[in-house]
Design an enzyme around this catalytic site. Structure first.
Site, PDB file in Angstrom:
ATOM      1  N   SER A  37       0.820  -1.207   0.000  1.00  0.00           N
ATOM      2  CA  SER A  37       0.000   0.000   0.000  1.00  0.00           C
ATOM      3  C   SER A  37       0.858   1.263   0.000  1.00  0.00           C
ATOM      4  CB  SER A  37      -0.920   0.003   1.217  1.00  0.00           C
ATOM      5  OG  SER A  37      -1.751  -1.137   1.192  1.00  0.00           O
ATOM      6  N   CYS A  38       2.163   1.093   0.156  1.00  0.00           N
ATOM      7  CA  CYS A  38       3.064   2.243   0.046  1.00  0.00           C
ATOM      8  C   CYS A  38       3.058   2.723  -1.405  1.00  0.00           C
ATOM      9  CB  CYS A  38       4.485   1.865   0.431  1.00  0.00           C
ATOM     10  SG  CYS A  38       4.753   1.706   2.201  1.00  0.00           S
TER      11      CYS A  38
END
Lengths: 171, 422
Positions: A37-38
């Site tokens: 999700s970075c």
């Protein structure tokens, strides 16, 4: 992971870990592993071949107390820090372009609300628009992790997913 | 003695600064490019530290005593072969070229012993200078001692502050490696209890947790891990045991760095209660296939993702039951209930499975207590890494509610008792 000391002519890519940002030029390769999700934010300026890569973790640094010490942790502060460092090196602000990749939503947990990845993508878009930096390519969202490699001279951002050769996208 | 997250955060910064300075100095001295691996604050029992030293390899240590801002002992520990290699590098850089040829030897003679001591000493000083910078204080360092051995005894058996079998110690633990080589070393700081108490008192900004309640942490980790190993054995028929069980305090960003860049198979959960948080079970692909084979005897047809519907659901089921066991173990120690979500299957690059969790927690905290556990099987592939990452404020609350007297009443398992008595 930090590396101390260096030998001339190392072909190894420079690793950009979570919350880090690196500005470089020419054919240096900057690499971030395993973005879930970075979000990877790559900025570059084609004429000077100066560019940078940030591996951001959270959307909003202006709200956080420690964003001065760790600008690379947040989408908004990372973008501003990248731009500033590039301009300091001689890049022309108005010619800078952006590519982004990552921000997947790996899990559907209740506590994640609408998705932790989506929040990072939205924050990066908003900040880039505010600063007038166009996003010329992106590979974001979905449910798969990504590893990215960025080279400032070509401005090429290579995105690999875990599915081997089928999973390579060049932005 | 009480501690809180702010105090631990400062300790963590010290550990990182120290490791950075030590690595930089090693590079300057030897010309070898070095890399700082994961830096952790470990809460470890004496027995586990000793187990670290008993992996069958010969080790070389350089130990100094600290006084002033921190009191205790700082030890740089190399595998013997790493130490010899570093000494070789060092001596071949110096002008004694005629003599360097001899350093293909495996023995520590007087010359390379003093070279190794020099290296270790400079690194110890690097760590100490890093800590002193963060604490803005002065730390005095004694003359270095050279130590060789294959167990923990010669390295810290004679120092009072080293934890006895069952005692829980707070350790600074870093690993520094030379890029592209097998050279690596570990560093341990054993602080004196009084010195630590003073520091904690000074650094603490909230009420914090009684140090003795950390025993509860450790008991949680122990119970959780044992339940997982038991469950895995029951479900798969593969004999498994707990190999590593450790409580770490790390910055959130360090957690995905620790996870392999390989493609892994995992099952993830969110849990809710006191505490709430996230729980991940990660297997390498080979182990995951082995598990599927063990659980689906007729064989599960794989698809393009490698595991197919039956394989995926077998792994999810195993994860689900392991999660219940793990969290029941915690709930038992904390005398509470903890619910968990349905399992989420993942087959992806390891770090990508972990970063959503640290992002979510990162909104409210910079550090996390991570319960690291590794479950392995004898003779078969079953390597499972477990990361349990509770929400920090919930965990603090859970521990403060914990009745210390209860800790001793909660049954322990035989295996760790046995180890403690040896």
């Amino acid at each position: 992971m930090k590396t101390y000391g260096s030998e001339p002519g190392i072909p190894d890519p420079v690793q950009v870990g979570i919350s880090e940002l690196v500005v470089s030029e020419g054919d240096d390769t900057l690499k971030s592993y395993g973005l879930g999700s970075c979000l990877a934010i790559a900025l570059y300026e084609p004429d000077s071949e100066i560019g940078g890569l940030a591996h951001v973790m959270l959307p909003d640094g202006d709200k956080a107390a420690n964003s001065d010490a760790k600008p690379g942790k947040y989408a908004d502060t990372a973008i501003r820090a990248l731009l500033r460092r590039m301009v300091e090196r001689g890049a022309s602000y108005t010619a800078v372009e952006a590519k982004i990749a990552g921000g997947a939503d790996m899990f559907e947990f209740e506590s994640f609300g609408e998705g932790v990845g989506k929040r990072n993508i939205a924050a990066a878009r908003e900040e880039l628009e505010k600063l007038g930096v166009p996003i010329i390519a992106e590979d974001v969202g979905g449910t798969e992790g990504r590893t990215v490699e960025f080279t400032p001279d070509s401005g090429k951002l290579t995105v690999k997913t875990a599915n081997g050769d089928d999973g390579v996208t060049e932005l | 003695m009480k501690l809180d997250v702010n105090a631990l955060g400062t300790f963590y910064r010290m550990a990182r600064e120290g490791a950075g300075l030590a690595a930089g100095r090693l590079t300057r001295m030897t010309g070898v490019e070095t890399q700082v691996g994961i830096t952790k604050l470990n809460f470890m029992r004496g027995t586990e530290i000793r187990r670290d030293f008993e992996d069958g390899t010969e080790k070389v240590g350089i130990r100094v005593e600290l006084t002033g801002g921190i009191e205790g002992h700082s030890v740089v520990v190399f595998d013997r072969s790493s130490a010899l290699r570093i000494v070789e590098t060092l001596l071949s850089e110096s002008e004694t070229e005629t003599e360097t040829e001899e350093f293909a030897t495996e023995e520590f003679d007087e010359m390379n012993r003093s070279a190794a001591t020099e290296v270790g000493n400079i690194m110890n000083n690097g760590f100490v200078d890093g800590w002193a910078d963060v604490l803005e204080t002065v730390i005095d360092v004694s003359t270095p001692e050279f130590i060789e051995g294959t167990s923990g005894e010669p390295f810290f058996g004679d120092i009072d502050e080293a934890p006895e079998g069952g005692d829980l110690a707070l350790l600074f633990h870093s690993h520094i490696g030379a890029v592209g080589t097998e050279i690596g070393f570990s560093h341990y700081l054993f602080p004196k209890r009084e010195s630590m108490a003073q520091l904690l008192e000074h650094l603490r900004t909230s009420d914090g947790i009684e140090y003795d309640k950390l025993d509860g942490f450790d008991r949680m980790a122990e119970q959780g891990a044992e339940e997982v190993a038991k469950t895995a054995t029951t479900l798969t028929g593969i004999e498994t045991s707990v190999e590593i069980r450790r409580l770490n305090f790390v910055s959130l960003e360090a957690i995905p760095e620790e996870v392999s860049n390989e493609k892994l198979v995992g099952v993830a959960f969110e849990f809710d209660g006191t505490p709430s948080g996230y729980l991940l079970f990660l297997f390498d692909e080979e182990s995951a296939h082995e598990i599927v084979d063990a659980m689906v005897p007729m064989g599960a047809p794989g698809d393009e993702d490698g595991f197919g519907e039956m394989g995926t659901s077998a792994i999810k089921e195993l994860g689900n039951i392991m999660a219940s066991g793990f969290l029941d173990g915690w709930a038992n120690v904390l005398d509470t209930t903890i619910d968990h979500s349905t399992p989420e299957f993942i087959h992806d690059i390891g770090a990508a499975a972990v970063d959503p969790v640290i992002i979510q927690l990162g909104e409210n905290q910079d550090f996390a207590f991570v319960f690291d556990t590794v479950v392995v099987a004898d003779g078969r592939e079953f390597d499972c890494e477990i990361y349990a990452i509770p929400d920090e404020s919930d965990l603090e609350r859970a521990l403060n509610d914990l009745d210390v007297d209860r800790i001793d009443e909660t049954p322990t398992t035989a295996e760790f008792q046995e180890v403690e008595n040896t």
